[in-house]
Design an enzyme around this catalytic site. Structure first.
Site, PDB file in Angstrom:
ATOM      1  N   GLU A  97      56.430  39.974  70.171  1.00  0.00           N
ATOM      2  CA  GLU A  97      57.586  40.931  69.709  1.00  0.00           C
ATOM      3  C   GLU A  97      57.842  42.216  70.609  1.00  0.00           C
ATOM      4  O   GLU A  97      59.099  42.546  70.429  1.00  0.00           O
ATOM      5  CB  GLU A  97      56.922  41.545  68.334  1.00  0.00           C
ATOM      6  N   SER A 130      34.138  32.911   4.737  1.00  0.00           N
ATOM      7  CA  SER A 130      32.692  32.916   4.793  1.00  0.00           C
ATOM      8  C   SER A 130      32.187  33.674   6.031  1.00  0.00           C
ATOM      9  O   SER A 130      30.703  33.923   5.864  1.00  0.00           O
ATOM     10  CB  SER A 130      32.125  31.553   4.286  1.00  0.00           C
TER      11      SER A 130
END
Lengths: 193, 771
Positions: B188, B466
């Protein structure tokens, strides 16, 4: 009279047992008290099909459900005697995998290693870190009264007394009564406001 | 793009007169002044902004880390699954962290280490030897010897993204492999360390190269310019913007070091996209493409990443592997020509195959039901903005093994119980918590794996049937007025309460059991006996007990509450049963254990809390009956499949017209609640036992739930009572007895007590004397 009674007794016993198996569907808690009678044993009658259980507690054994209340020897083999090297592992194929060896000063169990870390954090004055490490130990050995107690004492040092009390009571619930640790935890609970 | 090849022309003016010249000069002077002011402004802004440079970082959510130690309930498959998920590589030779190898019963691995809230976990080499579902032994190498305990790094399960969708893992320069820095500089900006922000030589060279090639093959932008552009400028390609970029680059170089600029670049650059999540920075790119950390990557992999800034979508190695390899090789060639790597290294790296993830790791798709609970918990202490931007690390209690096993089992299990067969309508919710600490280990909000819609675990608030009964019986046992051998009446009743119509409950299948023992009534879930008991205990006491067990809303005071006409979400039920599993110690359910900053400094920790709400002796009696549910009661059908795990405790629940099928149960390690029902509240055709219990059983079997090892409190005594419950001592029949736990001062009623009334022979002859 005894000779008249015994066959009737035995018969009623066996039929009762048979009835229980198929009948009401609650076989487990049946406990045959009369089966323990020496009279039956002494006679030539075949022993009842139902295995007899001791009539007086050792609590751990009378409980009808299988090992519902285990004795200490029923605990699962959680660790293979930590610290003692178990059978030598086969040599690794590629990487030199040295046999386990214990170094001096090296804690052998994870709990011991973590407690050393707790001490280090306390020495450094980092109470919350100490609590975090103690909790890590609790997760590994959740029924160890000492570890819970350790955590409780750290919370107390942090001034978090409500939490300390709850955790200490939990510790106490895991401690066998009248042991030094149980007494210590009770004393500790007494010191909390 | 091609950098400024055009020049701004100086303002031309015609020399007319001296006065005119003066006018031009002053204009020129003004322009220069304006330019200088602009420079100063840019300089000031760059300094201010770059110094305060701080990225918005998403919060990262982690699952519970796997703890490895001798004795741990972890199988080899479980460990290797976890390692693969963490991106460990299976390798024939362990050379680096993040690698493992298996042979027979042994797994050897080199952990990566991690910064936890309670300190750093070091990177370690360990051998782990397994014995079935447990770790038998663990040891390291010559240096470390015995290793008592190793904690793997936690798996990331979700992100809370910032509004801009940017995601990154900031990294400092010393943690970046030099090969990567060299690769980036080579490709780069090869004069990065010598230029001053802009690089005229680079521009010229790029120009020449582009002219030769007839297209743009090189950019002349320096890293500094690229950084400035990404950070502060928009994408338009105007002259003014170009000038601004150059000036800003110069200003940046003036005030900040090369290392600072490079670090910012390495963290800022865009390197990939996943949905609306933008992958920025090389550290995250390494995880994204390779599931590994940057320092574990080889030269070829680093070169591949270094090639991406040029065009992360175009060179995406997951979608365009050929392009990506070609680009990688360009990077490698540049590194060779600039002397960063040797020819053999270059050859090796060039020849290396592409080893990227086939797909990006799933983000946020994993555990939506659990994540909803996490968000609820976090909302107490953190606002949404902090979660989206501050890069918090959030350590949760989710156990990936438990969650994944549960999910893998759930869908099939639900399909197997659905009637009519596999219509796909029956829905499910599951909550699994740690039986000791209350930490939530797994949640499912629907039957489908990873289901992200209506979260039934939190939001399906249904009558619990229950499942409420343990609270009724516990209130009774605690009152001291009842024992497990108290005789209850299971006969039809009609109850009149103020403001409600008369209520005539019945048993399932309309059976009537008559006189029954208390423990039997709970084990076999008898409604009429429960109503008998509950009315004696008092509705207020039952409601209060529900509150103590951890139910936080108001309980209505109707008798029908005794049979579960109280609505709860599965997660609320889990809290109740968590307290039961904790032997009467309530620990609030938690999903978050700790929150740290991005660098691991602890912010908040949510520790284990526990408070005794019921005495352990009463709890012990209750648990006898809840274990009896499996031994003799409504969950008997599950016994065979759970054999190795028994004893376990639990309770079935069924609601009117079979609308809801519930099961809640626990072993020593886990508590599990399963709900099945239809979203339109229609008949499922399932009871708790034929539906939810079977699903629960499948899940818990797969999880190898551990048997209850409840230690009896010291004062518990076992006594024999007559097998048949009677109210009149004259009818007592002690030939067949059952042994039950009792507390001193709360011993069995003389009418049924067969323990100590006279000698055995006396009773024998009393009974048979008539013959």
């Amino acid at each position: 009279m005894l000779t008249r009674v015994l066959p009737i007794l035995c018969f009623s016993l066996l039929s009762a047992c048979a009835g229980m198996d198929g009948g009401r569907g609650i076989p487990a808690p049946v406990e045959d008290r009369s089966g323990a009678g020496a009279a039956v044993q002494g006679s030539s009658v075949t022993t009842p099909a139902q295995p007899t259980q001791p009539a007086t507690p050792p609590a751990a054994r009378t409980n009808p459900a299988r090992s519902v209340v285990p004795g200490i020897d029923d605990l699962p083999p959680r660790t293979v005697a930590p610290g003692i090297p178990a059978p030598q592992p086969a040599p690794a194929p590629l990487e030199p995998a040295p046999a386990p060896m214990t170094m001096p000063g090296m804690p052998a169990t994870p709990e011991a290693a973590l407690l050393m870390e707790v001490d280090a954090a306390l020495a450094a004055g980092d109470l919350e870190r100490a609590a975090a490490v103690a909790e890590r130990a609790v997760r590994i050995a959740p029924r160890d009264a000492n570890l819970w107690y350790r955590l409780a004492s750290i919370r107390a040092r942090q001034g978090r007394t409500d939490e300390a009390a709850g955790i200490a009571r939990r510790a106490l619930s895991f401690a066998a009564p009248d042991t030094p640790v149980a007494r210590e935890i009770n004393d500790f609970l007494g010191t909390l406001p | 793009m091609n950098p400024s090849t055009r020049r701004a022309q100086p303002p031309s003016s015609l020399p007319r007169a001296n006065q005119g010249f003066a006018w031009v000069w002053s204009l020129l002077g003004l322009a220069m002044l304006a330019f200088a002011a602009w420079c100063v402004k840019i300089d000031y802004e760059i300094r201010r902004d770059f110094e305060a440079l701080q990225w918005e970082l998403p919060a990262r959510i982690y699952a519970r880390p796997l703890e490895i130690y001798a004795g741990a309930h972890v199988s080899a498959a479980q460990l290797t699954d976890q390692l693969r998920r963490l991106g460990y590589r299976e390798s024939s030779e362990l050379r680096n962290p993040g690698e493992f190898q298996t042979s027979g019963n042994r797994v050897s691995l080199w952990t990566r280490g991690f910064e936890f809230w309670d300190g750093a976990e070091p990177s370690l080499y360990v051998n782990v030897e397994f014995d079935g579902n447990r770790i038998r032994e663990m040891w390291g190498d010559q240096r470390t010897g015995m290793v008592p305990l190793v904690r793997l790094e936690p798996a990331e399960i979700a992100l809370i993204n910032p509004g801009n969708g940017e995601d990154r893992v900031p990294i400092s320069l010393e943690d970046v492999p030099p090969d990567l820095v060299e690769a980036i500089i080579a490709v780069e900006d090869q004069r990065f360390y010598s230029h001053f922000g802009v690089d005229p030589i680079g521009i010229l060279r790029a120009l020449v190269a582009n002219l030769r090639a007839g297209e743009i093959v090189q950019g002349g932008s320096t890293l500094t310019q690229q950084l400035v552009k990404n950070l502060y400028l928009n994408r338009e390609q105007t002259l003014r913007r170009k000038a601004e970029e150059a000036l800003m680059a110069l200003a940046l170089e003036l005030h900040f070091s090369k290392d600072e600029i490079l670090t910012a670049y390495l963290n800022e650059v865009f390197l990939g996209q996943q949905g609306n999540r933008a992958i920025h920075g090389f550290a995250l790119a390494a995880e994204f493409y390779f599931s590994r950390s940057l320092d574990e990557l080889s030269l070829d992999e680093l070169a591949l990443l270094a090639g991406l800034p040029r065009g992360a979508s175009y060179y995406n190695p997951m979608r365009f592997p050929e392009r990506a390899v070609e680009r990688r090789n360009v990077v490698l060639a540049r590194m060779l020509s600039q002397g960063y790597i040797s020819a053999p290294d270059h050859e090796d790296a060039r020849a290396a195959p592409l080893r990227v993830n086939a797909r990006a790791p799933r983000q946020n798709a994993g555990y939506p039901a659990f994540m909803e609970l996490v968000r609820q918990d976090l909302a107490r202490d953190y606002d949404a903005e902090a979660l989206r931007t501050e890069g918090l690390r959030i350590f949760t209690t989710l156990d990936l093994h438990v969650q994944n096993t549960m999910e893998a089992t759930l869908e099939e299990a639900v399909k197997a119980v659905e009637r009519p067969v596999s219509e796909g309508k029956l829905e499910a919710a599951v909550v699994i918590t740690d039986a000791v600490t209350g930490e939530v280990r797994a949640v499912a909000g629907g039957r489908q794996r990873g289901y992200a819609g209506f979260n039934r675990a939190l939001n399906a608030v249904r009558p619990i049937g229950s499942l409420v009964k343990p609270a009724v019986y516990l209130a009774a046992l605690e009152s001291g007025r009842f024992t497990l051998a108290s005789v209850l009446s299971d006969r039809p009743v009609t109850l009149q309460s103020r403001g409600a119509p008369a209520w005539s409950p019945s048993n399932y299948d309309d059976k009537i059991f008559g006189d029954v023992y208390l423990h039997d009534a709970l084990e076999r879930s008898m409604n009429l006996a429960t109503v008998d008991l509950g009315m004696q205990v008092g509705l207020d006491k039952v409601g209060e007990m529900l509150g103590r067990l951890g139910f936080e809303r108001e309980v209505p005071q109707f008798p029908s509450v005794l049979l579960g006409s109280v609505d709860m979400a599965p997660v609320e039920v889990a809290q109740l049963y968590q307290t039961l599993a904790g032997n009467g110690f309530r620990s609030p359910l938690r999903t978050v254990e700790a929150v740290t900053t991005p660098t691991g400094e602890p912010l908040e920790r949510y520790g284990i809390e526990t408070e005794q709400v019921v005495d352990t002796a009463s709890m012990y009696l209750l648990e006898y009956a809840l274990q009896g549910v499996f031994e003799r009661g409504t969950a008997q059908t599950a016994r065979n499949r759970l054999d190795a795990s028994l004893p376990l405790a639990g309770k079935t629940g069924t609601t009117n017209d079979l609308r809801d099928s519930w099961f809640a149960g626990y072993g020593d390690d886990l508590v599990g609640v399963v709900w099945l029902g239809n979203d339109d509240n229609s008949d499922t055709g399932l009871t708790g036992a034929t539906g939810a219990l079977r699903v629960w059983t499948d899940i818990m079997r797969a999880l190898d739930i551990q048997p209850r090892l409840t230690i009896p409190p010291a004062n518990v005594v076992w006594q024999s009572v007559a097998l048949g419950p009677v109210r009149d001592g004259a009818q007592r029949d002690c030939r067949l007895t059952t042994s039950l736990p009792f507390l001193p001062g709360r011993l069995p009623d003389p009418a049924v007590n067969c323990e100590d009334d006279g000698s055995f022979m006396d009773r024998l002859f009393n009974r048979f004397g008539d013959f």
